[in-house]
Design an enzyme around this catalytic site. Structure first.
Site, PDB file in Angstrom:
ATOM      1  N   ASP A  67     -27.176 -44.838  70.879  1.00 54.12           N
ATOM      2  CA  ASP A  67     -25.960 -44.092  71.185  1.00 54.12           C
ATOM      3  C   ASP A  67     -26.226 -42.965  72.171  1.00 54.12           C
ATOM      4  O   ASP A  67     -27.326 -42.432  72.222  1.00 54.12           O
ATOM      5  CB  ASP A  67     -25.359 -43.520  69.892  1.00 54.12           C
ATOM      6  CG  ASP A  67     -26.325 -42.583  69.173  1.00 54.12           C
ATOM      7  OD1 ASP A  67     -27.385 -43.064  68.730  1.00 54.12           O
ATOM      8  OD2 ASP A  67     -26.030 -41.375  69.061  1.00 54.12           O
ATOM      9  N   ASN A  81     -33.178 -37.926  69.329  1.00 55.14           N
ATOM     10  CA  ASN A  81     -34.381 -37.885  68.495  1.00 55.14           C
ATOM     11  C   ASN A  81     -35.051 -39.242  68.290  1.00 55.14           C
ATOM     12  O   ASN A  81     -36.267 -39.321  68.161  1.00 55.14           O
ATOM     13  CB  ASN A  81     -34.067 -37.230  67.150  1.00 55.14           C
ATOM     14  CG  ASN A  81     -33.810 -35.752  67.303  1.00 55.14           C
ATOM     15  OD1 ASN A  81     -34.348 -35.096  68.195  1.00 55.14           O
ATOM     16  ND2 ASN A  81     -32.957 -35.210  66.457  1.00 55.14           N
ATOM     17  N   HIS A  87     -23.805 -43.161  65.302  1.00 57.17           N
ATOM     18  CA  HIS A  87     -25.259 -43.118  65.479  1.00 57.17           C
ATOM     19  C   HIS A  87     -25.905 -44.489  65.255  1.00 57.17           C
ATOM     20  O   HIS A  87     -27.024 -44.710  65.659  1.00 57.17           O
ATOM     21  CB  HIS A  87     -25.841 -42.096  64.500  1.00 57.17           C
ATOM     22  CG  HIS A  87     -26.962 -41.265  65.040  1.00 57.17           C
ATOM     23  ND1 HIS A  87     -27.178 -41.033  66.386  1.00 57.17           N
ATOM     24  CD2 HIS A  87     -27.943 -40.588  64.396  1.00 57.17           C
ATOM     25  CE1 HIS A  87     -28.231 -40.252  66.531  1.00 57.17           C
ATOM     26  NE2 HIS A  87     -28.718 -39.975  65.343  1.00 57.17           N
ATOM     27  N   ASN A 130     -34.884 -40.346  63.438  1.00 57.87           N
ATOM     28  CA  ASN A 130     -35.868 -39.403  63.985  1.00 57.87           C
ATOM     29  C   ASN A 130     -37.302 -39.911  63.952  1.00 57.87           C
ATOM     30  O   ASN A 130     -38.182 -39.301  64.541  1.00 57.87           O
ATOM     31  CB  ASN A 130     -35.786 -38.070  63.243  1.00 57.87           C
ATOM     32  CG  ASN A 130     -34.440 -37.398  63.415  1.00 57.87           C
ATOM     33  OD1 ASN A 130     -33.574 -37.871  64.140  1.00 57.87           O
ATOM     34  ND2 ASN A 130     -34.257 -36.298  62.738  1.00 57.87           N
TER      35      ASN A 130
END
Length: 185
Positions: A91, A112, A19, A66
């Site tokens: 990613d 997100n 991530h 997020n």
């Protein structure tokens, strides 16, 4: 003026996870350009670089993935950066490890960090560099998978993707994004 953002999560437990590929690429680009990410403001860390008389900002939002838009948009407002001068690196589960995909606009595709960026920017019209991390095949949940590290077997493809991503960013400093897309897609 241009802004290149790498998405990720702050904290040592997230370093070098799937991530955080955006952070990894920003660090590699900063190293290549000799930029120190030593400014702490706008809920992120950033550094500036001058390329042929144009200011370039490299940003790592520290809001957690997020909430990335909470860092990106205030910095853009402060420096008066236009949407078309933004490039976000992140990613992508739907691409094989190491595969790059550049786009000028589009939906969040379930990501997100991009959802937050679109919500705060009020637009889907900004440049993206997606880096493939593949989907889990070993029964891991998606959250556990994206917060895991790349395997030794994936490292060669990952290294190529980091190098190509840095080169794409450098190319964008001199060429229109459409040309960068044609060269690196």
């Amino acid at each position: 003026m241009k802004l290149i953002v790498g998405l990720g999560n702050p904290g040592s437990q997230y370093e070098k996870t799937r991530h955080n590929i955006g952070f990894v690429i920003i660090d590699a680009l900063a190293d290549r350009l000799g930029v120190s990410l030593n400014q702490s403001k706008f809920k992120g860390v950033y550094g500036t670089y001058h390329h042929k008389g144009e200011k370039v900002v490299l940003l790592k939002p520290l809001t957690y993935m997020n909430l990335s838009g909470e860092s990106i948009v205030p910095l853009m407002d402060y420096f008066e950066i236009e949407d078309e001068d933004l490039l976000v690196i992140y990613d992508d589960l739907d691409l094989p490890v190491g595969k790059l995909r550049l786009r000028q606009k589009g939906s969040a595709g379930g990501h997100n960090g991009i959802k937050s960026t679109i919500a705060h920017l009020g637009s889907q019209q900004f440049n993206r560099l997606r880096v493939g991390i593949d989907r889990p095949t070993n029964g891991l949940s998606v959250p556990d998978y994206v917060l895991g590290k790349f395997s030794k077997e994936e490292q060669p493809e990952l290294d190529k993707a980091i190098s190509s991503s840095v080169e794409a960013c450098e190319t964008w400093l001199d060429k229109p994004f459409l040309e960068v897309m044609n060269k690196f897609n």
